[in-house]
Design a protein around this motif. Structure first.
Motif, PDB file in Angstrom:
ATOM      1  N   ASN A   1      -5.683  -3.897   5.251  1.00  0.00           N
ATOM      2  CA  ASN A   1      -5.807  -4.468   3.908  1.00  0.00           C
ATOM      3  C   ASN A   1      -6.349  -3.450   2.909  1.00  0.00           C
ATOM      4  OD1 ASN A   1      -8.360  -4.649   5.262  1.00  0.00           O
ATOM      5  ND2 ASN A   1      -9.085  -6.015   3.644  1.00  0.00           N
ATOM      6  N   LEU A   2      -7.275  -2.598   3.362  1.00  0.00           N
ATOM      7  CA  LEU A   2      -7.849  -1.593   2.472  1.00  0.00           C
ATOM      8  C   LEU A   2      -6.844  -0.482   2.166  1.00  0.00           C
ATOM      9  CD1 LEU A   2     -11.461  -1.288   3.944  1.00  0.00           C
ATOM     10  CD2 LEU A   2     -10.697  -2.597   1.942  1.00  0.00           C
ATOM     11  N   LEU A   3      -6.033  -0.133   3.159  1.00  0.00           N
ATOM     12  CA  LEU A   3      -5.020   0.896   2.929  1.00  0.00           C
ATOM     13  C   LEU A   3      -3.953   0.406   1.951  1.00  0.00           C
ATOM     14  CD1 LEU A   3      -4.489   2.327   6.547  1.00  0.00           C
ATOM     15  CD2 LEU A   3      -6.102   3.061   4.791  1.00  0.00           C
ATOM     16  N   LEU A   4      -3.528  -0.837   2.117  1.00  0.00           N
ATOM     17  CA  LEU A   4      -2.533  -1.393   1.190  1.00  0.00           C
ATOM     18  C   LEU A   4      -3.096  -1.503  -0.215  1.00  0.00           C
ATOM     19  CD1 LEU A   4      -1.006  -4.190   3.462  1.00  0.00           C
ATOM     20  CD2 LEU A   4       0.058  -2.019   2.789  1.00  0.00           C
ATOM     21  N   LYS A   5      -4.357  -1.848  -0.309  1.00  0.00           N
ATOM     22  CA  LYS A   5      -5.001  -1.943  -1.624  1.00  0.00           C
ATOM     23  C   LYS A   5      -5.066  -0.577  -2.286  1.00  0.00           C
ATOM     24  CE  LYS A   5      -9.251  -3.548  -3.870  1.00  0.00           C
ATOM     25  NZ  LYS A   5     -10.609  -4.144  -3.646  1.00  0.00           N
ATOM     26  N   PHE A   6      -5.392   0.452  -1.475  1.00  0.00           N
ATOM     27  CA  PHE A   6      -5.464   1.815  -2.008  1.00  0.00           C
ATOM     28  C   PHE A   6      -4.095   2.248  -2.537  1.00  0.00           C
ATOM     29  CE2 PHE A   6      -5.099   6.418  -1.646  1.00  0.00           C
ATOM     30  CZ  PHE A   6      -6.290   6.860  -2.211  1.00  0.00           C
ATOM     31  N   ILE A   7      -3.049   1.929  -1.803  1.00  0.00           N
ATOM     32  CA  ILE A   7      -1.687   2.274  -2.248  1.00  0.00           C
ATOM     33  C   ILE A   7      -1.361   1.605  -3.582  1.00  0.00           C
ATOM     34  CG2 ILE A   7       0.783   2.006  -1.700  1.00  0.00           C
ATOM     35  CD1 ILE A   7      -0.011   2.183   1.275  1.00  0.00           C
ATOM     36  N   ASP A   8      -1.745   0.345  -3.711  1.00  0.00           N
ATOM     37  CA  ASP A   8      -1.439  -0.416  -4.920  1.00  0.00           C
ATOM     38  C   ASP A   8      -2.218   0.103  -6.114  1.00  0.00           C
ATOM     39  OD1 ASP A   8      -0.182  -2.698  -6.272  1.00  0.00           O
ATOM     40  OD2 ASP A   8      -2.259  -3.421  -6.409  1.00  0.00           O
ATOM     41  N   ILE A   9      -3.506   0.368  -5.901  1.00  0.00           N
ATOM     42  CA  ILE A   9      -4.372   0.828  -6.994  1.00  0.00           C
ATOM     43  C   ILE A   9      -3.924   2.199  -7.507  1.00  0.00           C
ATOM     44  CG2 ILE A   9      -6.713   1.606  -7.541  1.00  0.00           C
ATOM     45  CD1 ILE A   9      -7.766  -0.580  -5.699  1.00  0.00           C
ATOM     46  N   ASN A  10      -3.421   3.024  -6.590  1.00  0.00           N
ATOM     47  CA  ASN A  10      -3.077   4.403  -6.964  1.00  0.00           C
ATOM     48  C   ASN A  10      -1.570   4.627  -7.115  1.00  0.00           C
ATOM     49  OD1 ASN A  10      -5.785   6.034  -6.680  1.00  0.00           O
ATOM     50  ND2 ASN A  10      -5.727   4.646  -4.920  1.00  0.00           N
ATOM     51  N   ARG A  11      -0.883   3.600  -7.681  1.00  0.00           N
ATOM     52  CA  ARG A  11       0.559   3.699  -7.865  1.00  0.00           C
ATOM     53  C   ARG A  11       0.969   4.937  -8.686  1.00  0.00           C
ATOM     54  NH1 ARG A  11       4.047  -0.191  -6.570  1.00  0.00           N
ATOM     55  NH2 ARG A  11       3.213  -2.090  -5.586  1.00  0.00           N
TER      56      ARG A  11
END
Length: 439
Positions: A426-436
């Motif tokens: 969940n944290l990795l997916l969030k990081f991907i989304d935040i840093n589009r």
């Protein structure tokens, strides 16, 4: 097992004796791994004598048949005398004989020219037992003749000196040097095998130092290292002495020993003078190039070569006391893998053990680095892309494709290794989304 084979030969009127390295090892109190028997029986007579036994007849044309006895393959060879050796490897012709002495006198060294009968009684025509007792390597008969018959015997002498710690007798030693150029006529694979055994011997350093002129027949750069002073407070030996001490300081493993043999061999070709000091910037790359050429010429396998070249290339990348923390070690593990990192620590330690006494004190750094690495691995920390809690399909589901997927994986691994991000899906997916904007 051995007696069963000899008695079977005796029962049909043939003589049989245990010969070669097995006899030497038994006299030294070492358990033999291979057993060879010489016999008066011809190959056809052996087939008749061992009828009903499991036999291997690939070597029949050369007088050798292997018998399976007690679960072990035992080679039985007809006694013989050899003709001329025009190719410095194999005799042009072979004549079978029924004379044991004739068979034994064609062998390389006195310690290998012993025989043992079925009662365990040694037969010693050339004082091989005395040479074993006195730890002497002596050619049977004329040493120049022995080396001209098979030039690989030159390296076999060095291998026995390295492995057994024996001294090479004077006339035999002279012949080693006078006939050394015959090694250029020997198949590279055969040289590679003996060279590997030399560097893996307990006395490898001393043998390489004394016989570098012989090894120079296939590693000419080694002579440039002899007497080449390093002119540094970190070193108390010349380059060749340092190489030899470092070989002795490391575990007996072919990859590690070959690494130490080559790791500084490029120094005489990459130094810069600065007053009374010498600097060797780029010597690791030069050493790697020399090793790559030699290992290729000697037909070493790709896996061994690749690992040796990696360790040589990285041996000058030092671990400092300031790096003895989980983040720094985790970076190195992510870059190298634990297995390579552990080997590199061994190389660093051996390298330092062969330097000035003041440098030896920092060996503890590598021991501590390995302790930290073991904890990191035991804790199952993320060290590679394969360890990520998400995969390519998860990233594609986020709307990315092609090279971008790989780029994102590398960035996630970097952030985890740097301790900026936990390896949770969940944290990795969030990081991907935040840093589009980064992708």
């Amino acid at each position: 097992m051995i007696n069963d084979v000899i008695e079977k030969l005796n029962s049909v009127g043939h003589e049989g004796y245990l010969v070669g390295g097995a006899v030497r090892n038994m006299l030294m109190g070492v358990e033999p791994h291979d057993y060879d028997i010489t016999t008066t029986a011809t190959p056809d007579e052996m087939l008749a004598a061992f009828e009903g036994e499991r036999l291997y007849t690939v070597g029949k044309a050369h007088g050798t048949i292997a018998v399976l006895s007690g679960g072990q393959k035992i080679e039985v060879t007809t006694m013989r005398s050899d003709g001329e050796y025009s190719d410095f490897r194999r005799p042009d012709s072979v004549c079978f004989t029924r004379e044991l002495k004739t068979d034994l006198e064609r062998r390389d060294f006195t310690m290998n020219a012993l025989a043992l009968d079925k009662n365990g009684v040694p037969i010693d025509y050339f004082d091989g037992a005395a040479d074993i007792k006195n730890k002497i390597i002596r050619a049977v008969g004329n040493p120049e003749t022995r080396f001209k018959e098979d030039a690989l015997r030159i390296l076999r002498a060095l291998r026995f000196a390295s492995q057994l710690g024996f001294e090479i007798e004077g006339e035999t030693k002279k012949a080693l040097f006078s006939q050394k150029e015959l090694l250029k006529k020997i198949a590279r694979e055969r040289i590679a095998d003996e060279f590997s055994r030399i560097v893996c011997g307990e006395k490898a350093g001393a043998v390489i130092l004394e016989y570098s002129e012989i090894l120079a027949q296939f590693v000419p750069e080694i002579l440039e290292c002899q007497g080449f002073l390093q002119k540094s407070e970190y070193h108390k030996y010349d380059v060749l002495e340092h190489i030899c001490h470092s070989i002795d300081a490391i575990r007996n493993d072919k990859v590690l020993r070959l690494t130490m043999f080559f790791h500084d061999i490029g120094k005489p070709f990459s130094f810069q003078e600065e007053g009374e000091r010498r600097h060797f910037k780029g010597h690791a790359a030069r050493s790697r190039d020399i090793a790559a050429r030699v290992l290729k010429q000697l037909c070493f396998d790709n896996a061994t070569t690749a690992l040796v070249l990696f360790l040589i290339k990285e041996h000058d990348t030092r671990i400092t006391p300031e790096q003895l923390n989980k983040k720094s070690v985790r970076r190195m593990l992510s870059k190298f893998t634990y297995e390579k990192f552990a080997l590199l620590c061994e190389v660093h330690a051996a390298d330092d053990m062969a330097k000035a006494d003041s440098i030896k004190d920092r060996v503890w750094v590598y021991e501590r680095a390995l302790e930290i690495a073991r904890v990191i691995v035991a804790d199952g920390e993320c060290l590679s892309i394969d360890d990520l809690a998400i995969n390519g399909h998860d990233i594609i589901a986020c709307g990315y494709s092609g090279k971008t997927v790989g780029h994102i994986k590398k960035r996630l691994l970097f952030e985890i290794v740097e301790n900026n991000l936990e390896n949770k899906k969940n944290l990795l997916l969030k990081f991907i989304d935040i840093n589009r904007n980064l992708w």
